[in-house]
Design a protein around this motif. Structure first.
Motif, PDB file in Angstrom:
ATOM      1  N   ARG A   7       0.849  -1.285  -0.002  1.00  0.00           N
ATOM      2  CA  ARG A   7      -0.064  -0.012  -0.092  1.00  0.00           C
ATOM      3  C   ARG A   7       1.004   1.167  -0.029  1.00  0.00           C
ATOM      4  O   ARG A   7       0.794   2.097  -0.722  1.00  0.00           O
ATOM      5  N   THR A   8       1.778   1.321   1.033  1.00  0.00           N
ATOM      6  CA  THR A   8       2.820   2.422   0.986  1.00  0.00           C
ATOM      7  C   THR A   8       3.536   2.617  -0.182  1.00  0.00           C
ATOM      8  O   THR A   8       3.530   3.696  -0.724  1.00  0.00           O
ATOM      9  N   LEU A   9       4.240   1.516  -0.707  1.00  0.00           N
ATOM     10  CA  LEU A   9       4.954   1.800  -1.934  1.00  0.00           C
ATOM     11  C   LEU A   9       4.142   2.218  -3.101  1.00  0.00           C
ATOM     12  O   LEU A   9       4.418   3.121  -3.723  1.00  0.00           O
ATOM     13  N   SER A  10       2.751   1.967  -3.380  1.00  0.00           N
ATOM     14  CA  SER A  10       1.956   2.114  -4.518  1.00  0.00           C
ATOM     15  C   SER A  10       1.529   3.647  -4.231  1.00  0.00           C
ATOM     16  O   SER A  10       1.969   4.298  -5.320  1.00  0.00           O
ATOM     17  N   VAL A  11       1.439   4.040  -3.134  1.00  0.00           N
ATOM     18  CA  VAL A  11       1.049   5.564  -2.835  1.00  0.00           C
ATOM     19  C   VAL A  11       2.244   6.315  -3.351  1.00  0.00           C
ATOM     20  O   VAL A  11       1.973   7.369  -4.134  1.00  0.00           O
ATOM     21  N   LYS A  30      18.639 -15.129   4.379  1.00  0.00           N
ATOM     22  CA  LYS A  30      18.655 -13.873   4.847  1.00  0.00           C
ATOM     23  C   LYS A  30      17.840 -12.823   4.193  1.00  0.00           C
ATOM     24  O   LYS A  30      17.465 -12.732   3.110  1.00  0.00           O
ATOM     25  N   ALA A  31      17.313 -11.875   5.182  1.00  0.00           N
ATOM     26  CA  ALA A  31      16.238 -11.001   5.003  1.00  0.00           C
ATOM     27  C   ALA A  31      16.961  -9.775   4.339  1.00  0.00           C
ATOM     28  O   ALA A  31      17.589  -9.108   4.827  1.00  0.00           O
ATOM     29  N   ALA A  32      17.012 -10.011   2.888  1.00  0.00           N
ATOM     30  CA  ALA A  32      17.638  -8.761   2.013  1.00  0.00           C
ATOM     31  C   ALA A  32      16.506  -8.468   0.888  1.00  0.00           C
ATOM     32  O   ALA A  32      16.868  -9.220  -0.157  1.00  0.00           O
ATOM     33  N   PRO A  33      15.595  -7.755   1.215  1.00  0.00           N
ATOM     34  CA  PRO A  33      14.575  -7.293   0.039  1.00  0.00           C
ATOM     35  C   PRO A  33      15.113  -6.721  -1.102  1.00  0.00           C
ATOM     36  O   PRO A  33      16.208  -6.084  -1.273  1.00  0.00           O
ATOM     37  N   TYR A  34      14.155  -7.282  -2.195  1.00  0.00           N
ATOM     38  CA  TYR A  34      14.695  -6.670  -3.555  1.00  0.00           C
ATOM     39  C   TYR A  34      13.436  -6.006  -4.414  1.00  0.00           C
ATOM     40  O   TYR A  34      12.579  -6.892  -3.983  1.00  0.00           O
ATOM     41  N   PHE A  35      13.592  -5.006  -5.048  1.00  0.00           N
ATOM     42  CA  PHE A  35      12.526  -4.675  -5.496  1.00  0.00           C
ATOM     43  C   PHE A  35      12.692  -3.998  -6.967  1.00  0.00           C
ATOM     44  O   PHE A  35      13.826  -3.915  -7.374  1.00  0.00           O
ATOM     45  N   THR A  36      11.644  -4.067  -7.812  1.00  0.00           N
ATOM     46  CA  THR A  36      11.762  -3.690  -9.352  1.00  0.00           C
ATOM     47  C   THR A  36      10.696  -2.986  -9.315  1.00  0.00           C
ATOM     48  O   THR A  36       9.627  -2.998  -9.097  1.00  0.00           O
ATOM     49  N   ALA A  37      10.992  -1.486  -9.856  1.00  0.00           N
ATOM     50  CA  ALA A  37      10.064  -0.250 -10.472  1.00  0.00           C
ATOM     51  C   ALA A  37       9.952  -0.543 -11.990  1.00  0.00           C
ATOM     52  O   ALA A  37      10.933  -0.188 -12.544  1.00  0.00           O
ATOM     53  N   LEU A  38       8.904  -0.717 -12.463  1.00  0.00           N
ATOM     54  CA  LEU A  38       8.841  -0.771 -13.930  1.00  0.00           C
ATOM     55  C   LEU A  38       8.127   0.574 -14.053  1.00  0.00           C
ATOM     56  O   LEU A  38       7.303   1.228 -13.539  1.00  0.00           O
ATOM     57  N   MET A  39       8.700   1.536 -15.410  1.00  0.00           N
ATOM     58  CA  MET A  39       8.030   2.936 -15.745  1.00  0.00           C
ATOM     59  C   MET A  39       8.281   2.966 -17.204  1.00  0.00           C
ATOM     60  O   MET A  39       9.114   2.077 -17.762  1.00  0.00           O
ATOM     61  N   LEU A  40       7.566   3.741 -17.582  1.00  0.00           N
ATOM     62  CA  LEU A  40       7.584   4.086 -19.354  1.00  0.00           C
ATOM     63  C   LEU A  40       9.000   4.847 -19.455  1.00  0.00           C
ATOM     64  O   LEU A  40       9.309   5.814 -18.514  1.00  0.00           O
ATOM     65  N   GLU A  41       9.438   4.536 -20.472  1.00  0.00           N
ATOM     66  CA  GLU A  41      11.001   5.288 -20.474  1.00  0.00           C
ATOM     67  C   GLU A  41      10.686   6.790 -20.885  1.00  0.00           C
ATOM     68  O   GLU A  41       9.610   7.173 -21.284  1.00  0.00           O
ATOM     69  N   GLY A  42      11.919   7.392 -20.600  1.00  0.00           N
ATOM     70  CA  GLY A  42      11.821   8.797 -20.731  1.00  0.00           C
ATOM     71  C   GLY A  42      11.617   9.720 -19.483  1.00  0.00           C
ATOM     72  O   GLY A  42      11.765  10.883 -19.286  1.00  0.00           O
ATOM     73  N   THR A  60      13.317   2.388  -1.046  1.00  0.00           N
ATOM     74  CA  THR A  60      14.102   1.850  -0.461  1.00  0.00           C
ATOM     75  C   THR A  60      13.916   2.281   1.120  1.00  0.00           C
ATOM     76  O   THR A  60      13.756   1.318   2.232  1.00  0.00           O
ATOM     77  N   ASP A  61      13.505   3.721   1.443  1.00  0.00           N
ATOM     78  CA  ASP A  61      13.230   4.098   2.716  1.00  0.00           C
ATOM     79  C   ASP A  61      11.989   3.429   3.427  1.00  0.00           C
ATOM     80  O   ASP A  61      11.772   3.065   4.342  1.00  0.00           O
ATOM     81  N   ILE A  62      11.086   3.367   2.303  1.00  0.00           N
ATOM     82  CA  ILE A  62       9.860   2.548   2.805  1.00  0.00           C
ATOM     83  C   ILE A  62       9.959   1.127   3.130  1.00  0.00           C
ATOM     84  O   ILE A  62       9.365   0.620   4.161  1.00  0.00           O
ATOM     85  N   VAL A  63      10.727   0.407   2.406  1.00  0.00           N
ATOM     86  CA  VAL A  63      11.075  -1.061   2.564  1.00  0.00           C
ATOM     87  C   VAL A  63      11.676  -1.215   4.042  1.00  0.00           C
ATOM     88  O   VAL A  63      11.437  -1.947   4.817  1.00  0.00           O
ATOM     89  N   VAL A  64      12.673  -0.196   4.024  1.00  0.00           N
ATOM     90  CA  VAL A  64      13.301  -0.192   5.639  1.00  0.00           C
ATOM     91  C   VAL A  64      12.329   0.105   6.652  1.00  0.00           C
ATOM     92  O   VAL A  64      12.471  -0.534   7.818  1.00  0.00           O
TER      93      VAL A  64
END
Length: 133
Positions: free
Chosen positions: A23-27, A60-72, A86-90
């Protein structure tokens, strides 16, 4: 288009944390991209501890995320996205910042479909305005 993928080790965080994280990441992602939150898609993949190794250490708890966005998108905006997500994950998961990894994948608008139509056509005015800034 904005898509967020988050990968975590199963059993290291609660379902409440999972929900709050998505939820927080989305917003925040919508805010950073100046896009309606309704366009954001976010999902979580949980990996069994024996299927996740970091530095030779299984589970080991080491989160990984990918953010897809339109180019440009400008480099400074992409840097803000990486930092803010990253701040939100932490904050939500209580993990060490140094253990979080993230990346951005930019997708050409002609290679992304919105309701079966390339984004280059469906979002033509938005893409043009972003290119002009």
């Amino acid at each position: 288009m904005p898509i967020l993928e988050v990968h975590l080790v199963e059993g290291t965080h609660t379902s409440t944390q999972h929900t709050e994280l998505l939820r927080t990441l989305s917003v925040r992602y919508a805010e950073l991209l100046e896009a309606p939150v309704e366009r954001v898609r976010a999902y979580l993949t949980l990996h069994r501890p024996e299927h996740w190794v970091v530095g030779g250490e299984p589970g080991k708890a080491a989160p990984y995320f990918t953010a897809l966005m339109l180019e440009g998108r400008p480099a400074e905006q992409r840097a803000r996205v990486l930092g803010a997500l990253t701040d939100i994950v932490v904050d939500v998961l209580g993990v060490e910042r140094r253990d979080v990894r993230g990346r951005i994948i930019q997708v050409p608008p002609e290679d992304w479909g919105i309701g079966g139509v390339p984004a280059s056509a469906a979002r033509r005015d938005e893409i043009a305005a972003r290119s002009a800034s």
